[in-house]
Design a protein around this motif. Structure first.
Motif, PDB file in Angstrom:
ATOM      1  N   ARG A 101     -42.563 -31.004  46.656  1.00  0.00           N
ATOM      2  CA  ARG A 101     -42.346 -30.424  45.332  1.00  0.00           C
ATOM      3  C   ARG A 101     -43.564 -30.394  44.386  1.00  0.00           C
ATOM      4  O   ARG A 101     -43.436 -30.004  43.214  1.00  0.00           O
ATOM      5  CB  ARG A 101     -41.193 -31.151  44.637  1.00  0.00           C
ATOM      6  CG  ARG A 101     -41.481 -32.599  44.254  1.00  0.00           C
ATOM      7  CD  ARG A 101     -41.706 -32.763  42.762  1.00  0.00           C
ATOM      8  NE  ARG A 101     -42.035 -34.110  42.390  1.00  0.00           N
ATOM      9  CZ  ARG A 101     -43.091 -34.416  41.651  1.00  0.00           C
ATOM     10  NH1 ARG A 101     -43.918 -33.458  41.245  1.00  0.00           N
ATOM     11  NH2 ARG A 101     -43.315 -35.662  41.303  1.00  0.00           N
ATOM     12  N   THR A 145     -36.821 -23.936  40.837  1.00  0.00           N
ATOM     13  CA  THR A 145     -37.783 -24.209  39.769  1.00  0.00           C
ATOM     14  C   THR A 145     -37.890 -23.033  38.797  1.00  0.00           C
ATOM     15  O   THR A 145     -37.754 -21.872  39.192  1.00  0.00           O
ATOM     16  CB  THR A 145     -39.177 -24.500  40.375  1.00  0.00           C
ATOM     17  OG1 THR A 145     -40.134 -24.595  39.328  1.00  0.00           O
ATOM     18  CG2 THR A 145     -39.642 -23.411  41.324  1.00  0.00           C
ATOM     19  N   TYR A 189     -46.552 -24.042  46.471  1.00  0.00           N
ATOM     20  CA  TYR A 189     -45.248 -24.704  46.324  1.00  0.00           C
ATOM     21  C   TYR A 189     -44.243 -23.768  45.647  1.00  0.00           C
ATOM     22  O   TYR A 189     -43.125 -23.577  46.133  1.00  0.00           O
ATOM     23  CB  TYR A 189     -45.388 -26.010  45.513  1.00  0.00           C
ATOM     24  CG  TYR A 189     -44.118 -26.339  44.774  1.00  0.00           C
ATOM     25  CD1 TYR A 189     -42.996 -26.774  45.463  1.00  0.00           C
ATOM     26  CD2 TYR A 189     -44.013 -26.132  43.388  1.00  0.00           C
ATOM     27  CE1 TYR A 189     -41.798 -27.017  44.795  1.00  0.00           C
ATOM     28  CE2 TYR A 189     -42.831 -26.366  42.721  1.00  0.00           C
ATOM     29  CZ  TYR A 189     -41.728 -26.817  43.426  1.00  0.00           C
ATOM     30  OH  TYR A 189     -40.550 -27.029  42.772  1.00  0.00           O
ATOM     31  N   VAL A 246     -46.708 -33.384  33.875  1.00  0.00           N
ATOM     32  CA  VAL A 246     -47.598 -33.475  32.718  1.00  0.00           C
ATOM     33  C   VAL A 246     -47.157 -34.510  31.673  1.00  0.00           C
ATOM     34  O   VAL A 246     -47.950 -35.337  31.242  1.00  0.00           O
ATOM     35  CB  VAL A 246     -47.833 -32.071  32.108  1.00  0.00           C
ATOM     36  CG1 VAL A 246     -46.578 -31.441  31.544  1.00  0.00           C
ATOM     37  CG2 VAL A 246     -48.927 -32.109  31.081  1.00  0.00           C
ATOM     38  N   THR A 261     -55.094 -35.947  29.528  1.00  0.00           N
ATOM     39  CA  THR A 261     -55.793 -34.956  30.348  1.00  0.00           C
ATOM     40  C   THR A 261     -55.197 -33.557  30.170  1.00  0.00           C
ATOM     41  O   THR A 261     -54.411 -33.089  30.991  1.00  0.00           O
ATOM     42  CB  THR A 261     -55.717 -35.354  31.840  1.00  0.00           C
ATOM     43  OG1 THR A 261     -54.328 -35.487  32.185  1.00  0.00           O
ATOM     44  CG2 THR A 261     -56.426 -36.667  32.115  1.00  0.00           C
ATOM     45  N   ARG A 330     -56.274 -25.390  37.768  1.00  0.00           N
ATOM     46  CA  ARG A 330     -55.323 -24.375  38.235  1.00  0.00           C
ATOM     47  C   ARG A 330     -55.759 -22.972  37.811  1.00  0.00           C
ATOM     48  O   ARG A 330     -56.444 -22.823  36.800  1.00  0.00           O
ATOM     49  CB  ARG A 330     -53.938 -24.645  37.639  1.00  0.00           C
ATOM     50  CG  ARG A 330     -53.454 -26.042  37.895  1.00  0.00           C
ATOM     51  CD  ARG A 330     -52.053 -26.231  37.389  1.00  0.00           C
ATOM     52  NE  ARG A 330     -51.651 -27.624  37.591  1.00  0.00           N
ATOM     53  CZ  ARG A 330     -50.396 -28.026  37.700  1.00  0.00           C
ATOM     54  NH1 ARG A 330     -49.414 -27.169  37.610  1.00  0.00           N
ATOM     55  NH2 ARG A 330     -50.113 -29.306  37.894  1.00  0.00           N
ATOM     56  N   GLU A 332     -54.151 -20.247  36.113  1.00  0.00           N
ATOM     57  CA  GLU A 332     -52.941 -19.950  35.331  1.00  0.00           C
ATOM     58  C   GLU A 332     -53.374 -19.367  33.993  1.00  0.00           C
ATOM     59  O   GLU A 332     -54.523 -19.544  33.581  1.00  0.00           O
ATOM     60  CB  GLU A 332     -52.087 -21.213  35.124  1.00  0.00           C
ATOM     61  CG  GLU A 332     -52.804 -22.343  34.413  1.00  0.00           C
ATOM     62  CD  GLU A 332     -52.019 -23.654  34.334  1.00  0.00           C
ATOM     63  OE1 GLU A 332     -50.847 -23.707  34.739  1.00  0.00           O
ATOM     64  OE2 GLU A 332     -52.601 -24.653  33.850  1.00  0.00           O
TER      65      GLU A 332
END
Ligand SMILES: O=c1ccn([C@@H]2O[C@H](COP(=O)(O)OP(=O)(O)O[C@H]3O[C@H](CS(=O)(=O)O)[C@@H](O)[C@H](O)[C@H]3O)[C@@H](O)[C@H]2O)c(=O)[nH]1
Length: 406
Positions: A101, A145, A189, A246, A261, A330, A332
């Motif tokens: 996951r 998700t 994922y 997160v 972070t 990432r 994104e």
């Protein structure tokens, strides 16, 4: 009901098993214990000390008199064993969490991409295939998700699974149709969960399987009513750069004095849900199955949305932590809005736990209590989405990046 919980040793699976057993259901966990192996591979451990699954179920029995049965089965690899177990036990319902996951883990290397696709897609397909083969009309509830929708910047609210569209025919007329909301995965994922959706559509249409897909947001928190009952029933809590999500990461970072972070500008807006609400939603879904021959039921399992930098700033205010604005590992959108419909669970009686009510106790009760178990070198997120991004972030993951502290 007799309920099989596939992946019942994991972060949402374990509290779900306890919750359903507590509610009086005959609860059976099937799990290959892969999360524990991955901890060993990555050299990390849960913030909270976790006992073996056998020990956890022994304690549950000692505390409550109820039994949770454990079966070591790998859904993706042991098709015949899975089919045999289902044929012998014939559960009324199945909750399917048995997938890899973590988005960062799925992007770690070509091997991790292959593992995630093979594991997740095979697990889901083996399960559907077996249900048809043994004529088992069990209600299947799958943990999907919110990430299947992607995070568009167009500002339209995301519906619960299906989107009404108008299509122009060759005669020039406009006909309306409901389609599965277009998939837009942001990681390998998330892509496997999009593939799962297609498998569900096919098996519901072709074989009349009764399926509910829960499009869940980011889970935060650790405890549920049942995991609090004994220290050895405690849930896992991941804080590392691959499996830590997160908000839980920010909580433990605040507890150990590590700068929060934030990836990029922190302009990403995401959907959230507390672990206690997550297990309640699964129970609500189980007790409201779709009709045989009907379409796949889809719920958006989230209770609030937040921008990542707002969360970091809120925790910084509460705890005095610093914020580190890091290069994003990432690929994104730097900024996105997110509006999500979630009326279906609210209509079924869900009364959500809000972030502002639960956050402080989570920091004090869990993060600070177990802070001594944290390996600070495992905090940075080092799995990069592309080779170009990797070359920016990977040569000095902690020292260099943490210079940009505000
Ligand atoms: O230290 C961090 C970690 C993450 N992020 C950012 O926070 C956002 C969310 O990251 P995440 O790791 O909390 O969540 P994600 O990778 O999306 O995956 C998690 O949340 C998904 C729900 S959702 O995000 O798709 O709604 C679940 O499906 C997954 O199983 C679960 O691991 C991303 O924009 C990421 O760049 C940071 O800024 N700093």
């Amino acid at each position: 009901m007799k309920i099989a919980i596939l992946g019942g040793d994991g972060f949402v699976g374990w509290p779900t098993a306890l919750h359903l057993s507590d509610a009086g259901h005959d609860t059976h966990i099937l799990d290959n214990l892969s999360r524990r192996w991955i901890d060993t591979e990555l050299g990390v451990q849960s913030l909270t000390p976790m006992d073996s699954i056998q020990e956890r179920t022994r304690i549950w029995h000692a505390e409550t008199g109820r039994r949770i049965h454990f079966n070591l089965i790998d859904l993706a690899r042991d098709y015949e064993l899975l089919k045999k177990w289902l044929a012998e036990h014939r559960p009324d319902a199945i909750v399917h969490f048995a997938e890899q996951r973590a988005a960062p883990y799925s992007m770690k290397s070509d091997r991790h991409k292959n593992y995630t696709v093979n594991n997740n897609v095979n697990a889901t397909h083996n399960l559907l295939n077996a249900l048809v083969e043994i004529d088992l009309d069990a209600h299947l509830v799958h943990l999907g998700t919110m990430g299947v929708y992607g995070y568009s910047t167009i500002g339209a609210a995301i519906p619960e699974g299906y989107l009404p569209v108008g299509i122009e025919t060759t005669d020039g007329e406009t006909v309306s149709q409901e389609i599965l909301y277009p998939s837009n995965p942001g990681s390998i994922y998330h892509m496997t969960k999009c593939l799962d959706q297609l498998l569900f559509q096919f098996y519901a249409k072709n074989d009349g399987l009764r399926i509910t897909d829960l499009h869940q947001g980011i889970v935060w928190g650790t405890h549920t009513e049942q995991t609090r009952r004994h220290q050895q029933l405690i849930n896992r809590f991941d804080y590392d750069g691959d499996y830590g999500t997160v908000l839980n990461r920010f909580l433990i970072q605040a507890a150990i004095g590590y700068p929060l972070t934030v990836h990029g500008s922190g302009g990403q807006t995401r959907a959230f849900i507390h672990i206690q609400d997550s297990v309640r939603c699964i129970e609500l879904a189980l007790t409201n199955p779709p009709a045989r021959g009907g379409r796949v039921e889809i719920f958006n399992q989230m209770t609030e949305t937040h921008r990542i930098r707002d969360l970091a700033e809120m925790i910084a205010r509460m705890t005095g932590s610093e914020i580190a604005w890091l290069p994003n590992p990432r690929k994104e959108a730097a900024e996105n809005d997110l509006v999500v419909h979630n009326e279906k669970f609210l209509a079924l009686g869900l009364d959500p736990i809000r972030l502002e009510d639960g956050l402080l106790s989570e920091i004090v009760d869990v993060a600070k209590k177990f802070a001594y178990r944290v390996d600070r070198s495992r905090v940075p997120a080092v799995s990069a989405w592309t080779k170009d991004i990797a070359s920016v972030i990977n040569h000095d993951p902690e020292g260099k990046r943490l210079k940009s502290v505000s």
